[in-house]
Design a protein around this motif. Structure first.
Motif, short mmCIF file in Angstrom:
data_model
loop_
_atom_site.label_atom_id
_atom_site.label_comp_id
_atom_site.label_asym_id
_atom_site.label_seq_id
_atom_site.Cartn_x
_atom_site.Cartn_y
_atom_site.Cartn_z
N ASP A 124 47.56 40.62 32.50
CA ASP A 124 48.00 42.04 32.01
C ASP A 124 47.48 42.43 30.48
O ASP A 124 46.67 43.15 30.11
CB ASP A 124 49.38 42.34 32.22
N ARG A 174 40.54 52.79 41.44
CA ARG A 174 40.53 51.86 40.15
C ARG A 174 39.41 52.26 39.51
O ARG A 174 39.21 52.49 38.29
CB ARG A 174 40.24 50.52 40.85
N TYR A 211 49.37 40.22 38.68
CA TYR A 211 49.83 41.60 38.27
C TYR A 211 51.11 41.18 37.40
O TYR A 211 51.71 42.13 36.58
CB TYR A 211 50.29 42.34 39.50
N LEU A 212 51.68 40.10 37.46
CA LEU A 212 52.57 39.63 36.84
C LEU A 212 52.33 39.58 35.07
O LEU A 212 51.47 38.71 35.10
CB LEU A 212 53.46 38.57 37.20
N SER A 213 53.14 40.11 34.24
CA SER A 213 52.71 40.06 32.77
C SER A 213 52.87 38.61 32.32
O SER A 213 51.85 38.14 31.56
CB SER A 213 53.60 40.85 31.76
N GLU A 260 40.80 46.49 26.92
CA GLU A 260 40.37 47.79 27.59
C GLU A 260 39.64 48.63 26.26
O GLU A 260 38.53 49.17 26.74
CB GLU A 260 41.39 48.58 28.11
N LYS A 281 46.58 54.03 35.58
CA LYS A 281 45.47 53.04 35.90
C LYS A 281 46.44 51.94 35.96
O LYS A 281 45.94 51.01 37.19
CB LYS A 281 44.63 52.96 34.26
N ASN A 282 47.36 51.50 35.24
CA ASN A 282 47.97 49.95 35.47
C ASN A 282 49.28 50.33 36.52
O ASN A 282 49.07 48.97 37.13
CB ASN A 282 48.75 49.81 34.19
N ASP A 283 49.63 51.39 36.92
CA ASP A 283 50.33 51.52 38.30
C ASP A 283 49.49 51.37 39.43
O ASP A 283 50.20 50.48 40.23
CB ASP A 283 51.05 52.90 38.15
N THR A 284 48.42 51.97 39.31
CA THR A 284 47.64 51.60 40.75
C THR A 284 46.82 50.50 40.73
O THR A 284 46.27 50.12 41.74
CB THR A 284 46.48 52.86 40.73
N GLU A 285 46.82 49.69 39.79
CA GLU A 285 45.89 48.30 39.66
C GLU A 285 46.53 47.38 40.83
O GLU A 285 45.50 46.85 41.56
CB GLU A 285 46.37 47.57 38.27
N ILE A 286 47.75 47.49 41.11
CA ILE A 286 48.31 46.61 42.18
C ILE A 286 47.91 47.35 43.57
O ILE A 286 47.93 46.50 44.55
CB ILE A 286 49.65 46.39 41.95
N GLN A 345 38.84 42.46 35.50
CA GLN A 345 39.17 43.07 36.78
C GLN A 345 39.22 42.30 37.91
O GLN A 345 40.08 42.19 38.64
CB GLN A 345 38.31 44.42 36.64
N ARG A 349 41.93 39.51 37.70
CA ARG A 349 43.28 39.92 38.15
C ARG A 349 43.16 40.09 39.76
O ARG A 349 44.30 39.86 40.32
CB ARG A 349 43.49 41.51 37.62
N MET A 356 47.73 51.47 25.56
CA MET A 356 47.53 50.73 26.86
C MET A 356 47.77 49.43 26.67
O MET A 356 48.32 48.41 27.30
CB MET A 356 46.25 50.91 27.53
N LYS A 375 55.46 43.78 34.35
CA LYS A 375 54.31 43.48 35.34
C LYS A 375 53.36 44.55 34.50
O LYS A 375 53.71 45.26 33.43
CB LYS A 375 54.59 44.11 36.72
N MET A 376 52.20 44.56 35.06
CA MET A 376 51.06 45.46 34.41
C MET A 376 51.56 46.82 34.40
O MET A 376 51.25 47.67 33.57
CB MET A 376 49.55 45.17 35.06
N GLY A 377 52.13 47.18 35.60
CA GLY A 377 52.63 48.42 35.65
C GLY A 377 53.58 48.73 36.53
O GLY A 377 54.38 47.53 36.97
N LEU A 378 53.92 49.91 36.99
CA LEU A 378 55.36 49.97 38.23
C LEU A 378 56.43 49.27 37.43
O LEU A 378 57.18 48.99 38.20
CB LEU A 378 54.99 49.50 39.48
N ASN A 380 44.47 44.75 29.21
CA ASN A 380 44.87 46.04 28.54
C ASN A 380 44.55 45.88 27.16
O ASN A 380 44.11 46.93 26.45
CB ASN A 380 46.32 46.48 28.87
N ILE A 416 46.54 58.03 31.33
CA ILE A 416 45.53 57.16 32.06
C ILE A 416 46.14 55.77 32.12
O ILE A 416 46.01 55.15 33.05
CB ILE A 416 44.15 57.35 31.40
N ASP A 417 46.81 55.36 31.15
CA ASP A 417 47.49 54.13 30.79
C ASP A 417 48.22 53.79 32.04
O ASP A 417 47.92 52.89 32.84
CB ASP A 417 48.24 54.12 29.37
N GLN A 451 39.19 53.81 35.62
CA GLN A 451 38.12 53.22 34.61
C GLN A 451 37.49 54.17 33.95
O GLN A 451 37.49 54.25 32.93
CB GLN A 451 37.60 52.03 35.15
N ARG A 469 35.53 43.74 30.70
CA ARG A 469 36.23 44.60 31.46
C ARG A 469 36.06 44.08 32.87
O ARG A 469 37.01 44.15 33.83
CB ARG A 469 35.58 46.11 31.06
#
Lengths: 754, 754
Positions: free
Chosen positions: B535, A513, B528-530, B542, A538-543, B517, B520, B360, A359-362, B539, A534-535, A517, B513
């Motif tokens: 994703d 978000r 959110y899925l790569s 960015e 940012k990516n974890d909170t994106e969702i 955003q 997404r 990132m 995933k983008m994050g998490l 990134n 920040i990577d 950014q 950018r």
């Protein structure tokens, strides 16, 4: 060149060759000027023209000599501030030169030279206002921290102590299985510290303290956000679904093991085809009368449970939301506990689990897809607080409507919409801390001849970061308020609180978000390196803007709630009430919309609390009023109400936005009122003013359209925002220090390695 | 209930129990209403009140019966549009009921029910406008593609063919070393196809075609962006630095091998402490007279070269920017070729290379840190196009000023500021394609009783995506223009073109950018899925807002260039010219700022090309004018010019923004003028109108402040933007299809697996 008539050309010759402003065309302008001066002798003209021949540039050392001559001249007199002052000085104050002033000014104009600007090029290390500015702390940082933490300080400090331990060092592997394992280990430590079961009844080992639970979620968010979400899935979604939707027998059987993490589980609601519109999920739970069981089934691939946290690797059970079917009748969505894996972690028969993958994050959370193929579970696995199947196999519920029952069930889970925005807020605080502290030390550019300047001294940089700093403080107090409202809720307030929580979830996560950014960009290339965190933030909170309810959908819900409140307000007014309301409105218009007020640019007025509150309240009312009117007009005009709501969707977002901004501003001012320490009060007031005015600035189009403000006032507000940013700059580092985020959590080399 | 008096309460009873709008308080309202009706008998009241007793809800089947009764009633008559219509109908059109109308309307008000909305709840599968809408293509997609591709179509198609081959399947490993290796292999294939050396002289194997080179960069960007950046580092930065800064001997020695990728290299300019302010770099190149060599040295850790692409693993040489020192004198920044690794890829003595580690995005590019410890290189390794060391060991240059020489050198490298925004644009196109195609099929919610609706039919969803769709088309034509200007540049235009390229780099990358955003979020959890690629797109791009010049810094440069052009324009005017200018301005004010124009909300006017162009041009001039005046006022008031520029930084960004928007709009309209195909012309015009009006809407605060428009007009513009979004919806899928991005590149399962 030795005559004064010639040396006066030195600055032009130097500028022509040295900087990158003069072009070929400007060389021509200069040569025309020289050729046409009647006070220059032919041989002087020839000499000067030879010095601006593009084919024969002066040597580098000649250029350097010219510069030194000019610099000496400027250093010799304080009075040289314009290019012509310099020329007069170079001419040994020749009186005839004075009379040439208009000629030279015309030349400067034609070359596009700004005379004062040019002089700076020759000044050594000028001490400018910009370069002399820097960090000063004017309040007690620890006091501000204690204002932010409030009564939750003890639990916050405990969590900080735990996550600062060596075993909480960040996982840097890009292998998601390594990462997931680490996150599970962290969760286990937290469970062992009795942090996971904080909100459960004491009877089952819990702390019965929901306020502490939220504070734990928020504080954990200074650390890895996969940990926070995994923690939230296990103890919040999975555990709280049992607590909120089940009954004593379920608590007895599961809650203790959930709290110790001996029983990892999932919350399986979302399906591939049903995310926002969960009411439409298609998984079925069919009641079997003969053996009193349910058959859980995924009718087609798009009805599979998707994005389910804890499912891919660690979950042993799940709360599954499914349509209950009895004798072919659909009794709406209900919740059931379904085992997924045995104790050896083998996936059970009839269950198919897939991994959602990268995933983008998490990526420390093992999200998975679950399909059920006629999985049979016992009757007691139905979470039966709101609906039961009686001994005769009949459906019973105190809430006859399937819809209402489902929304009642969802309502009990609204806590997630408080945990997430608070987690988001913590992430924004981390990002801002990194960006502001880095910008305080990172130097780039500077006055001609002077040393480089911390980039936080640049107005644009302040503009990028400080309104977010103010907004983060504002949201902090806003979320404290929502938490309190939630904890002390009365039944009749539930709709309002649900809407408020939904709205604040959107408001806070969108702010995170944007803040992250801007923080990334403010840190430039360093912000792009994963080591500076920040990577991940940012990516974890994106969702966060999507899960626990898509923000745009939530904002529509908030707006609908506001509209229905608005209608009731009008409906319940008797004739006398309506007159009063109209009178109130008129008073507002008279006191706030007279030419004096709409054009008032006094500093005291612009910074005034009453002005801010009035403006926010006025905007909220007007937007709501206008959306209500527009909707009514569309429907009266024959449009289907579904279509009518579609037409005004954009306006609905503004209804919700204006409402949330008003609530947040009020809570910020309330917090300031309650602040005893004078220095803290002063700095919070400055932040609040910046929050208020930067929101007004953002919405100035609306205020101008409405006539609530005139251009002269919105322009003054823009300047005031600039001024407040400038004024805040010395305290900016202290203001992020007050968040008191553990060093080991920030961990960014750009701020720790100095 | 069998009397008509009682059945008229059915809708209220049903609503009370079924939906989630009525609260406890509203139940009370209802019971007060029932109790106080003098036309109800006591037993009727009792019966009705028993039906709204919260403690004794009706059974689920009773509720279902009520609903059916109501539905039958509504289905029986087309004329029922309000709740009271329904009541009359339920009463068998009892005449006395009609007289109760005011009572029931008051009740509805008190309950906050919107009568028409309620009726919809009971209608089966209503065909609403929103649900009946969908995709229709009204133009020839292939024709639009050919308009976009223009003369570059052959090379674009060639690149698409190459990147669609099986060996270009995306790398999914999270191991960055695996990924980097794959990217290098891809680069090698491109080199073998003679795509890398496209811009080099034919003499050295190249294609001598810079236009094709840019088209290659852009088209590659539909594929992996690490590949694009690696490609750009090798063939653009490394190769072009040799071509632009070196001379024949360097071309001879290196260019062919660079073009075939037999000689991978780096572009080593940025240092840890000098990113934006590269003029200040501190690496030294000291000339040694005795053996005619240079010693390249990193004086301290913060002068190390950082973020250098190709450095961590693959680069064998680097163009190193360093301050040239001869006999203790500093001759400014020059460029030198420095070997880093031998043919076996061992790092050479005196060189320390570190890996920048995880980023990132762009993890397929091996960015590294390089330190030089007194590394000796031969004299011929100096890239000596703009400065040489003669046989006597003396510095020589046709450009005597170190500053100007450096900026001249940088000027030759401006091509990167065209490649990057074009690459960014392609990424935005990919993101929009994924989001729009997904939203066309993803269904969620719908009218009561009807099926769910594609989310692209929702106005808010259109609002989120379509202004970006329009802007992406606009920027496409803007970047075509910049490319053409760059290719056909004359020397005297260089400053303008450099500023334009810098500005468009910022404008395009910021737009990417924002577009990604929104894309997404528009795809929700799937986004959110790569695997769905937003994703990577997000990134990877960015850092585009930072590298090749930090956007905020570039915008300041653009604004300074505009200011200096503005000053010259005024400077070069003679008295007569100034009168004309003032007259022109006055004419503008008379024709555009009279009450008729500022309040004109005619549809034809709002969609009119002249209105758009005038508004953009007016805004550009006014903002520039006001910034110039403010600066002058500040400096005249005694502020140091460095401080003065700091004060107006925020305004400077607007100066640049307004300039770029005007250029982009003009180019869009020019492209439309040149379009022959009527259907393509029509759809492009619609997009251009949306671009123009959504920018005006975004800037409405400014237009209102200035008085160029009044509120009535900006409100009409908001509605028009909504309308244009709605009108574009059927063609939206075709408009992204026209980008003609290879399926294998898009690769997102959410749009391919259908």
């Amino acid at each position: 060149m030795n005559t004064s008539e010639l040396s006066i050309f030195l600055p032009y010759l130097y500028l022509a060759w040295s900087d990158d402003i003069l072009t070929k065309k400007e060389f021509e302008t200069l040569s025309v000027f020289i050729s046409s001066r009647d006070w220059l002798k032919p041989e002087e003209k020839e000499f000067l023209l030879s010095k601006i021949n593009l084919a024969v540039p002066p040597s580098r050392s000649e250029l350097s000599d010219w510069k030194k001559t000019i610099e000496r001249q400027i250093a010799s007199s304080q009075k040289i501030t314009t290019l012509f002052d310099l020329i007069v000085s170079l001419s040994d104050k020749d009186d005839t030169i004075i009379t040439y002033k208009p000629q030279f000014e015309e030349l400067e104009n034609n070359l596009g030279l700004l005379s004062e600007e040019v002089i700076n090029i020759f000044k050594e290390s000028p001490k400018t206002i910009t370069s002399e500015y820097g960090t000063v702390t004017e309040f007690d940082v620890a006091k501000l921290t204690s204002i932010l933490d409030g009564e939750e300080a003890p639990i916050i400090n405990k969590v900080k102590e735990v996550i600062s331990r060596p075993e909480f060092e960040y996982e840097t592997s890009t292998d998601i299985f390594v990462y997931r394992k680490k996150v599970l280990e962290w969760c286990k430590i937290l469970a062992d510290e009795n942090l996971g079961n904080m909100a459960y009844p004491k009877k089952y080992g819990g702390g019965e303290n929901i306020a502490d639970y939220f504070a734990i979620m928020e504080t954990l968010s200074y650390h890895d956000l996969s940990l926070v979400i995994k923690f939230g899935v296990q103890f919040g979604l999975w555990g709280m679904s049992i607590q909120s939707l089940g009954t004593e027998k379920h608590y007895e059987k599961y809650l203790r093991d959930v709290g110790t993490l001996d029983l990892p589980g999932c919350f399986a609601m979302t399906e591939t085809h049903h995310g926002s519109n969960v009411k439409g999920i298609e998984t079925t739970a069919t009641y079997n009368h003969e053996d009193k069981t349910f058959t859980i089934h995924t009718p087609h691939e798009n009805a599979q449970k998707e994005y389910i946290g804890n499912a891919a690797n660690h979950g042993r059970m799940a709360t599954v939301f499914a349509k209950l079917i009895i004798d072919g009748h659909d009794f709406g969505v209900n919740a059931f506990i379904v085992p997924l894996r045995d104790v050896e972690m083998n996936v059970l028969e009839g269950i198919t689990i897939k991994d959602c993958g990268l995933k983008m994050g998490l990526n420390g959370v093992d999200n998975g897809i679950i399909q059920f193929h006629n999985v049979v579970i016992p009757k007691e696995n139905m979470l039966d607080r709101f609906a039961q199947i009686n001994e005769k196999g009949e459906f019973e519920s105190p809430i006859p409507s399937d819809n209402r029952r489902f929304f009642t069930m969802l309502g009990t889970l609204v806590g997630g919409r408080i945990g997430i925005p608070r987690s988001a807020l913590a992430a924004a605080k981390s990002g801002l801390t990194i960006a502001i502290k880095y910008s305080d030390t990172r130097r780039q550019f500077g006055p001609e001849g002077g040393s480089e300047v911390p980039i936080l001294n640049y107005r644009m940089h302040q503009r990028r970061l400080f309104p977010y700093l103010a907004k983060v403080y504002a949201i902090h107090f806003g979320l404290q308020y929502v938490t309190q409202r939630f904890i002390h809720k009365k039944e009749e307030e539930m709709q309002e609180i649900e809407a408020l929580a939904a709205g604040m979830k959107a408001y806070s996560t969108w702010n995170t978000r944007d803040t992250l950014q801007e923080s990334r960009e403010a840190c430039g290339g360093k912000g792009y390196l994963s080591e500076n965190r920040i990577d991940a933030l940012k990516n974890d909170t994106e969702i966060y803007t999507t899960f626990e309810g898509d923000n745009t959908v939530l904002m529509q819900l908030v707006a609908k709630n506001r509209l229905s409140e608005f209608r009731k307000e009008f409906g319940e007014m008797n004739a006398f009430g309506i007159i009063n309301y109209v009178y109130d409105q008129a008073k507002t218009v008279i006191s706030q919309k007279n030419p004096f007020a709409t054009r008032n640019t006094d500093e005291a007025h612009l910074l005034d609390r009453e002005f801010h509150l009035n403006a926010f309240q006025y905007r909220e009312k007007q937007i709501l009023n206008s959306a209500a009117k527009r909707l009514k007009k569309l429907i009266d005009g024959g449009l289907d109400s579904y279509d009518a709501f579609n037409v005004v969707q954009h306006q609905m977002i503004e209804v919700a936005q204006a409402y949330l901004e008003r609530v947040v501003l009020e809570q910020f001012y309330t917090a300031i009122e309650n602040t005893k320490d004078e220095n803290c009060k002063a700095i919070l007031t400055e932040l609040c003013q910046l929050y208020a005015l930067s929101q007004i600035e953002k919405n100035k189009g609306w205020f101008l359209e409405d006539g609530y403000m005139e251009g002269v006032k919105t322009k003054a507000i823009r300047k005031m925002v600039n001024q407040l940013c400038w004024d805040l700059r010395p305290n900016a580092v202290a203001l992020v220090d007050a968040f008191s985020i553990p060093e080991s959590c920030l961990a960014a080399p750009i701020i720790t390695e100095q």
